[in-house]
Scaffold this active site. Sequence first.
Site, PDB file in Angstrom:
ATOM      1  N   ARG A 112       0.054 -50.256  39.464  1.00 18.79           N
ATOM      2  CA  ARG A 112      -0.625 -49.707  37.781  1.00 18.79           C
ATOM      3  C   ARG A 112      -2.239 -50.101  37.593  1.00 18.79           C
ATOM      4  NH1 ARG A 112       4.524 -48.765  33.944  1.00 18.79           N
ATOM      5  NH2 ARG A 112       3.900 -51.160  34.804  1.00 18.79           N
TER       6      ARG A 112
ATOM      7  N   HIS B 160       6.167 -54.650  24.890  1.00 19.14           N
ATOM      8  CA  HIS B 160       6.304 -53.425  25.584  1.00 19.14           C
ATOM      9  C   HIS B 160       5.210 -52.705  25.861  1.00 19.14           C
ATOM     10  CE1 HIS B 160       8.161 -50.268  28.332  1.00 19.14           C
ATOM     11  NE2 HIS B 160       8.765 -50.124  27.198  1.00 19.14           N
TER      12      HIS B 160
ATOM     13  N   HIS C 239       5.454 -59.734  33.457  1.00 17.72           N
ATOM     14  CA  HIS C 239       6.716 -58.608  33.824  1.00 17.72           C
ATOM     15  C   HIS C 239       7.684 -59.421  33.446  1.00 17.72           C
ATOM     16  CE1 HIS C 239       7.748 -54.384  34.822  1.00 17.72           C
ATOM     17  NE2 HIS C 239       6.962 -53.859  34.040  1.00 17.72           N
TER      18      HIS C 239
ATOM     19  N   SER D 203      11.453 -48.514  26.574  1.00 17.78           N
ATOM     20  CA  SER D 203      11.727 -47.519  26.073  1.00 17.78           C
ATOM     21  C   SER D 203      12.437 -46.742  26.678  1.00 17.78           C
ATOM     22  CB  SER D 203       9.813 -46.506  25.700  1.00 17.78           C
ATOM     23  OG  SER D 203       9.571 -47.282  28.078  1.00 17.78           O
TER      24      SER D 203
ATOM     25  N   ASP E 159      -1.257 -52.732  31.296  1.00 18.61           N
ATOM     26  CA  ASP E 159      -1.849 -52.840  30.111  1.00 18.61           C
ATOM     27  C   ASP E 159      -3.012 -53.666  30.107  1.00 18.61           C
ATOM     28  OD1 ASP E 159       0.409 -51.492  28.558  1.00 18.61           O
ATOM     29  OD2 ASP E 159       1.769 -52.869  28.868  1.00 18.61           O
TER      30      ASP E 159
HETATM   31  N1  NMX Z   1       1.889 -65.383  28.429  1.00 21.31           N
HETATM   32  C1  NMX Z   1       2.515 -66.232  27.912  1.00 21.31           C
HETATM   33  N2  NMX Z   1       3.884 -66.558  28.518  1.00 21.31           N
HETATM   34  C2  NMX Z   1       4.624 -66.192  28.907  1.00 21.31           C
HETATM   35  C3  NMX Z   1       4.040 -64.745  29.750  1.00 21.31           C
HETATM   36  C4  NMX Z   1       2.548 -64.515  29.409  1.00 21.31           C
HETATM   37  N3  NMX Z   1       1.711 -63.119  29.598  1.00 21.31           N
HETATM   38  N4  NMX Z   1       4.513 -64.094  30.257  1.00 21.31           N
HETATM   39  C5  NMX Z   1       5.783 -64.818  30.183  1.00 21.31           C
HETATM   40  N5  NMX Z   1       5.821 -65.664  29.514  1.00 21.31           N
HETATM   41  C6  NMX Z   1       6.569 -67.076  29.167  1.00 21.31           C
HETATM   42  C7  NMX Z   1       7.857 -66.456  28.241  1.00 21.31           C
HETATM   43  O1  NMX Z   1       7.539 -66.079  26.871  1.00 21.31           O
HETATM   44  C8  NMX Z   1       9.321 -67.618  28.635  1.00 21.31           C
HETATM   45  O2  NMX Z   1       8.548 -67.703  27.778  1.00 21.31           O
HETATM   46  P1  NMX Z   1      10.194 -68.749  26.737  1.00 21.31           P
HETATM   47  O3  NMX Z   1      11.071 -69.674  28.005  1.00 21.31           O
HETATM   48  O4  NMX Z   1       9.016 -70.522  25.773  1.00 21.31           O
HETATM   49  O5  NMX Z   1      10.586 -67.683  26.236  1.00 21.31           O
HETATM   50  C9  NMX Z   1       9.021 -67.345  30.019  1.00 21.31           C
HETATM   51  O6  NMX Z   1       7.692 -67.463  29.724  1.00 21.31           O
HETATM   52  C10 NMX Z   1       9.456 -66.889  30.660  1.00 21.31           C
HETATM   53  O7  NMX Z   1       9.233 -65.370  30.984  1.00 21.31           O
HETATM   54  P2  NMX Z   1       9.746 -64.283  32.033  1.00 21.31           P
HETATM   55  O8  NMX Z   1      10.510 -64.747  32.791  1.00 21.31           O
HETATM   56  O9  NMX Z   1       7.975 -64.432  33.495  1.00 21.31           O
HETATM   57  O10 NMX Z   1       9.256 -63.056  31.064  1.00 21.31           O
HETATM   58  P3  NMX Z   1       9.899 -62.040  30.936  1.00 21.31           P
HETATM   59  O11 NMX Z   1      10.686 -61.252  31.365  1.00 21.31           O
HETATM   60  O12 NMX Z   1      11.374 -62.465  29.649  1.00 21.31           O
HETATM   61  O13 NMX Z   1       9.301 -61.344  29.607  1.00 21.31           O
HETATM   62  C11 NMX Z   1       7.266 -60.198  29.421  1.00 21.31           C
HETATM   63  C12 NMX Z   1       8.258 -59.913  30.248  1.00 21.31           C
HETATM   64  C13 NMX Z   1       6.710 -58.891  29.973  1.00 21.31           C
HETATM   65  C14 NMX Z   1       7.646 -60.017  27.944  1.00 21.31           C
HETATM   66  C15 NMX Z   1       5.943 -61.447  29.455  1.00 21.31           C
HETATM   67  O14 NMX Z   1       5.257 -61.682  30.449  1.00 21.31           O
HETATM   68  C16 NMX Z   1       4.997 -61.026  28.578  1.00 21.31           C
HETATM   69  O15 NMX Z   1       5.630 -61.582  26.583  1.00 21.31           O
HETATM   70  N6  NMX Z   1       3.716 -60.229  28.670  1.00 21.31           N
HETATM   71  C17 NMX Z   1       2.900 -60.475  27.815  1.00 21.31           C
HETATM   72  C18 NMX Z   1       3.372 -59.016  27.470  1.00 21.31           C
HETATM   73  C19 NMX Z   1       2.944 -57.466  27.933  1.00 21.31           C
HETATM   74  O16 NMX Z   1       2.170 -57.507  28.915  1.00 21.31           O
HETATM   75  N7  NMX Z   1       3.587 -57.425  28.073  1.00 21.31           N
HETATM   76  C20 NMX Z   1       3.533 -55.603  28.704  1.00 21.31           C
HETATM   77  C21 NMX Z   1       4.627 -55.357  29.409  1.00 21.31           C
HETATM   78  C22 NMX Z   1       4.368 -54.255  30.470  1.00 21.31           C
HETATM   79  N8  NMX Z   1       4.564 -53.122  29.900  1.00 21.31           N
HETATM   80  O17 NMX Z   1       4.074 -52.386  29.427  1.00 21.31           O
HETATM   81  O18 NMX Z   1       5.518 -53.178  28.656  1.00 21.31           O
HETATM   82  C1  MLT Z   2       6.923 -50.346  30.850  1.00 25.19           C
HETATM   83  O1  MLT Z   2       6.259 -49.265  32.504  1.00 25.19           O
HETATM   84  O2  MLT Z   2       7.761 -50.154  31.099  1.00 25.19           O
HETATM   85  C2  MLT Z   2       6.822 -51.484  31.740  1.00 25.19           C
HETATM   86  O3  MLT Z   2       6.065 -52.167  33.019  1.00 25.19           O
HETATM   87  C3  MLT Z   2       7.892 -52.445  31.311  1.00 25.19           C
HETATM   88  C4  MLT Z   2       9.282 -52.227  32.667  1.00 25.19           C
HETATM   89  O4  MLT Z   2       8.868 -51.349  33.223  1.00 25.19           O
HETATM   90  O5  MLT Z   2      10.194 -53.109  32.251  1.00 25.19           O
END
Ligand code: NMX
Ligand code: MLT
Length: 469
Positions: free
Chosen positions: A360, A305, A351, A275, A406
Amino acid sequence: MVFFRSLSAISRLRSRAVQQSSLSNSVRWLHSSELDLKSQMQEIIPEQQDRLKKLKSEHGKVPLGNITVDMVLGGMRGMTGLLWETSLLDADEGIRFRGMSIPECQKVLPSAESGEEPLPEGLLWLLLTGKVPNKEQVNALSKELAHRAAVPDYVFKAIDALPSTAHPMTQFASGVMALQVQSEFQKAYEQGDIHKSKYWEPTFEDALNLIARVPVVASYVYRRMYKDGSIIPLDDSLDYGANFSHMLGFDSPQMKELMRLYITIHSDHEGGNVSAHAGHLVGSALSDPYLSFAAALNGLAGPLHGLANQEVLLWIKSVVEECGENISKEQLKDYVWKTLNSGKVVPGYGHGVLRKTDPRYICQREFALKHLPDDPLFQLVSKLYEVVPPILTELGKVKNPWPNVDAHSGVLLNYYGLTEARYYTVLFGVSRSLGICSQLIWDRALGLPLERPKSVNMDWLDNFMRLNR
Ligand code: NMX
Ligand code: MLT
C-alpha cells in the site's frame, strides 16, 4: 455571511436527507439479478455455508499450530484464531483482497471514465462476492450507494453537541453511533420474527446503508471543523470516491483519483488488525453493524493503528520546521535518532505482521512519482525510506523496519490541499467500513459464533510451568 450561507446549505442537505430517508427503505433498485449485489450474495451464500459445515465436520479437530507463552504475552502475534473471508495477508507479499494483490486489483477492477485507479465500489463487490464485477455492476452499486446515503438530521445534531475542537475521530464515531438508530438488524431482532438463518439480510441492509452514509457524516465533520460549517451536499451523479472528495470540498480530477485509490487500499487488512478484530468481536455478540463499526473506529483512533497517518504528517512537518525542506540525510538520521531516544516510535514504520515494505506504501509512492514527483514533502518521504530502515534495524528489536501504509498517505493528501492531519484517520475509517462491514455480512451468513477466547493470569501460567516442565 459565511454563517448564513452555511446554515442554508445545512438546511438544504437536511431536507434532502428527510426526503431520501422516506424512500430509502421502500425502494429497491429495479436491476436484473446480475446487477443486484444482494441477489448475487443470495446465490453464493448457500455454497459457502456448506463449505464451512464440511470443514468443521471433516477437519474440525486438526491442530493449526501451538500456542506459546510468548503468544499469550505478546498480543497474540502469530496465533491463528479468526476466520476472515474478505482478505488475507502474507507477511512478505502484503494484502490480497479475495486472492487479488493491489496491482492486480488496479488492473482488473473497473475505473472511472476519466481515471485509472479502481473504483471502491468494485472492490466492495469483490470483497462481498469474491468475483470481479463488470462496469455495469459497479455502476449499479454506485447508484445504489448514492441512493442509500440519506443521513437523518439527528446525526448532525449529535455531532453538533460536541465541541468543534473534539478530535475528528470522536466526532465521526459519535456520528456513526447516531446512525445506529436506523438499524434494520436491531429492528428485526427486537420484533422477534426473524430466524437466525436470515440474520445476514438486515445485516446486509445495515452494512450497505452504513457504507453509503459514512462519507456524508465524515465530510460533515470536516466541513464543520475546518470550513465554517458550509456543507456540500452529495452529488448522486458521482461515484463513491469522487463524491466523498466532492463533499469534502476537493473537486480536482487528481484528488478524486487519489480518493478512489485511498479508499480501495485502506479498505481491509485481514481480520486480526485492531479495528477489524474489534468490529468482528463486537459483531459476534449480534451487535448490529453500526455498533460493531463504531467499536472498530475507536480502535482505529489509536496511534499505533490508524492514528499513525496523522502522526506521520505531524512528525514530517516537525522535521521541516526544525531543519527545513532540504534536509540532508545526515540531519534526517539525527532527527530519527532523536525521536527514538526520546522514547517515541517512528510513525509509519514497522508492522505487527508485515515483514517487507507495505504494498500500500508502494502504490502510493507510484501515484506520487506519477503526479507529484517534485513535491518537497514527497521527496522527504523518499529520503526517509532510505534513512529509517537501517536505523530501525540497528536498534535490534524492531521486527519490521520497513514503511507501512501510513508513512505515505499524508503527503499525498497534503499536496492536494487536505492539510489537516488530525482529520486523516477519519479517511482511513471511511475506507475501512468497506472491509469490516463486508465481513460482518459474512459473519452472519456463515452463522459464526460468539467470540470468547480463554484468558489466564500469571499464577495460572506459573502453575502450568511447574506441572508441565
Ligand atoms: N519505531 C520505534 N520502535 C519501534 C517501531 C518504530 N516504528 N516499530 C516497532 N518498534 C519497537 C516496538 O515498540 C517494540 O519495542 P519494545 O520491545 O521496547 O516495546 C519493538 O520494536 C518490537 O516491536 P515489533 O514486534 O517490531 O512490533 P509490534 O508488532 O509490537 O508493533 C507496530 C507493530 C505497528 C505497533 C509498531 O511497529 C509501531 O509502533 N510502529 C509505529 C506506529 C505505526 O506506524 N503504526 C501504524 C501501523 C499500520 N496501521 O495503520 O495500523
Ligand atoms: C491495517 O491496515 O489494519 C494495519 O496495517 C494494521 C494491521 O494490519 O495490523
